[in-house]
Design an enzyme around this catalytic site. Structure first.
Site, mmCIF file in Angstrom:
data_model
loop_
_atom_site.group_PDB
_atom_site.id
_atom_site.type_symbol
_atom_site.label_atom_id
_atom_site.label_comp_id
_atom_site.label_asym_id
_atom_site.label_seq_id
_atom_site.Cartn_x
_atom_site.Cartn_y
_atom_site.Cartn_z
ATOM 1 C CE LYS A 87 -24.819 3.509 -12.733
ATOM 2 N NZ LYS A 87 -23.354 3.155 -12.874
ATOM 3 C CD GLN B 186 -20.291 1.853 -12.034
ATOM 4 O OE1 GLN B 186 -21.305 2.447 -11.923
ATOM 5 N NE2 GLN B 186 -20.346 1.182 -13.971
ATOM 6 C CG ASP C 130 -25.242 -1.021 -7.931
ATOM 7 O OD1 ASP C 130 -26.080 -0.964 -8.954
ATOM 8 O OD2 ASP C 130 -24.423 -1.149 -7.432
HETATM 9 N N1 GUN Z 1 -21.070 -1.633 -13.629
HETATM 10 C C1 GUN Z 1 -21.277 -2.075 -15.213
HETATM 11 N N2 GUN Z 1 -22.372 -1.661 -13.936
HETATM 12 C C2 GUN Z 1 -22.749 -1.506 -13.131
HETATM 13 C C3 GUN Z 1 -23.811 -1.915 -12.525
HETATM 14 O O1 GUN Z 1 -25.118 -1.681 -12.184
HETATM 15 N N3 GUN Z 1 -23.440 -1.380 -11.178
HETATM 16 C C4 GUN Z 1 -22.468 -0.851 -10.694
HETATM 17 N N4 GUN Z 1 -22.428 -0.642 -9.191
HETATM 18 N N5 GUN Z 1 -21.450 -1.049 -10.855
HETATM 19 C C5 GUN Z 1 -21.304 -1.430 -12.233
#
Ligand code: GUN
Length: 289
Positions: free
Chosen positions: A54, A98, A121
């Protein structure tokens, strides 16, 4: 018959290039770069890989990004204060916590605290509710990325039969809502379903989001179906495996996503698009503005 491949890497790259140009246009207008804050708690190796990706994406397209890497013994209240501070921070348009979070943290309460306009998200109950009511605001990233893939096929999907296997909060449920909004007749199969194979076999669009390699063999697929594989499970040799038996499915489907390189890059780019839209105040929530 051999299916056409939905190349998520290539489609996401084009979408990132468009975002990069849009960020440059913002800067030319004298506006600040969109800002993303990521909270990572603990040292889960897979989460660290996702968060690094990211950060790289943000650097590539010119977003401001901050990563708060916190100890896994952080308390619920300290984590809540972090989220509230980011809600107030006017340089931050998107907040992503996350997952997974450590077992002592109540994840639902953390998501509920994120300002729905910064919930890039698309996990907040407000945003899921908006989608359910046919007035989407911030859309959940994986289903949103999959809708972009379906658009890419050029197939008109209104009226088609769609089956989603898996009913998770983050993928299966919002995926069903997206397909319903697009006019599909939607079936959601889940662990209590009596005949998942039968649900799959009638689908013109089949989305599998379970995380069980080999779950969907070729004989579950309707000839000519569009097959979207959200599964991403690492096998004992470290290789990423989808839910779908690709070598069988590719002979029967009309379009199919590979794993890796199908849905994964689209999820990432959808989150960037949500962050950009948040910065542009383009998320239609008239009662909040
Ligand atoms: N953990 C794995 N994929 C994601 C995601 O797309 N968003 C979040 N917040 N946690 C994750």
């Amino acid at each position: 018959m051999s299916a056409k491949i939905l190349d998520g890497n290539a489609i996401a790259r084009t979408a990132r290039e468009a975002l990069k140009a849009a960020v440059e246009a913002r800067l030319d207008r004298g506006e600040r770069a969109p800002g993303l804050a990521v909270i990572l708690v603990g040292n889960d190796p897979a989460s660290e890989v996702y968060v690094r990706a990211k950060r790289r994406d943000c650097e590539e397209i010119g977003f401001h990004s901050i990563i708060q890497h916190l100890s896994d013994n952080i308390s619920q209240s300290d984590l809540e204060e972090r989220v509230e501070a980011l809600n107030r921070d006017s340089s931050i348009d998107g907040i992503l916590v996350q997952s997974p979070l450590p077992a002592h943290i109540d994840e639902d309460r953390i998501i509920d605290l994120i300002d729905p306009l910064k919930d890039v998200d698309g996990f907040h109950p407000y945003n899921i509710g908006r989608l359910a009511l046919r007035r989407p605001s911030v859309r959940s990233c994986t289903p949103m990325g999959i809708m972009l893939l379906l658009e890419h096929t050029g197939v008109p999907i209104r009226g088609l039969d769609a089956t989603v296997i898996g009913a998770s909060n983050h993928v299966g449920r919002p995926m069903g809502l997206e397909l319903l909004l697009a006019g599909c007749t939607v079936t959601t199969a889940h662990k209590f379903s009596r005949d998942t194979a039968e649900c799959a076999r009638r689908a013109d669009i089949l989305v599998s989001a379970v995380g069980k390699p080999g779950l969907v063999p070729g004989d579950w697929i309707k000839p000519g179906a569009i097959v979207i594989d959200v599964g991403m499970t690492r096998d004992e040799r470290g290789k990423l495996r989808g839910d779908v038996v690709f070598d069988e499915a590719v002979e029967i489907a009309s379009w199919i996503t590979p794993v890796p390189g199908g849905v994964g890059p689209m999820t990432r780019v959808a989150m960037l698009q949500n962050t950009f839209a948040a910065a542009e105040h383009a998320l239609d929530i008239p009662d909040r503005r």
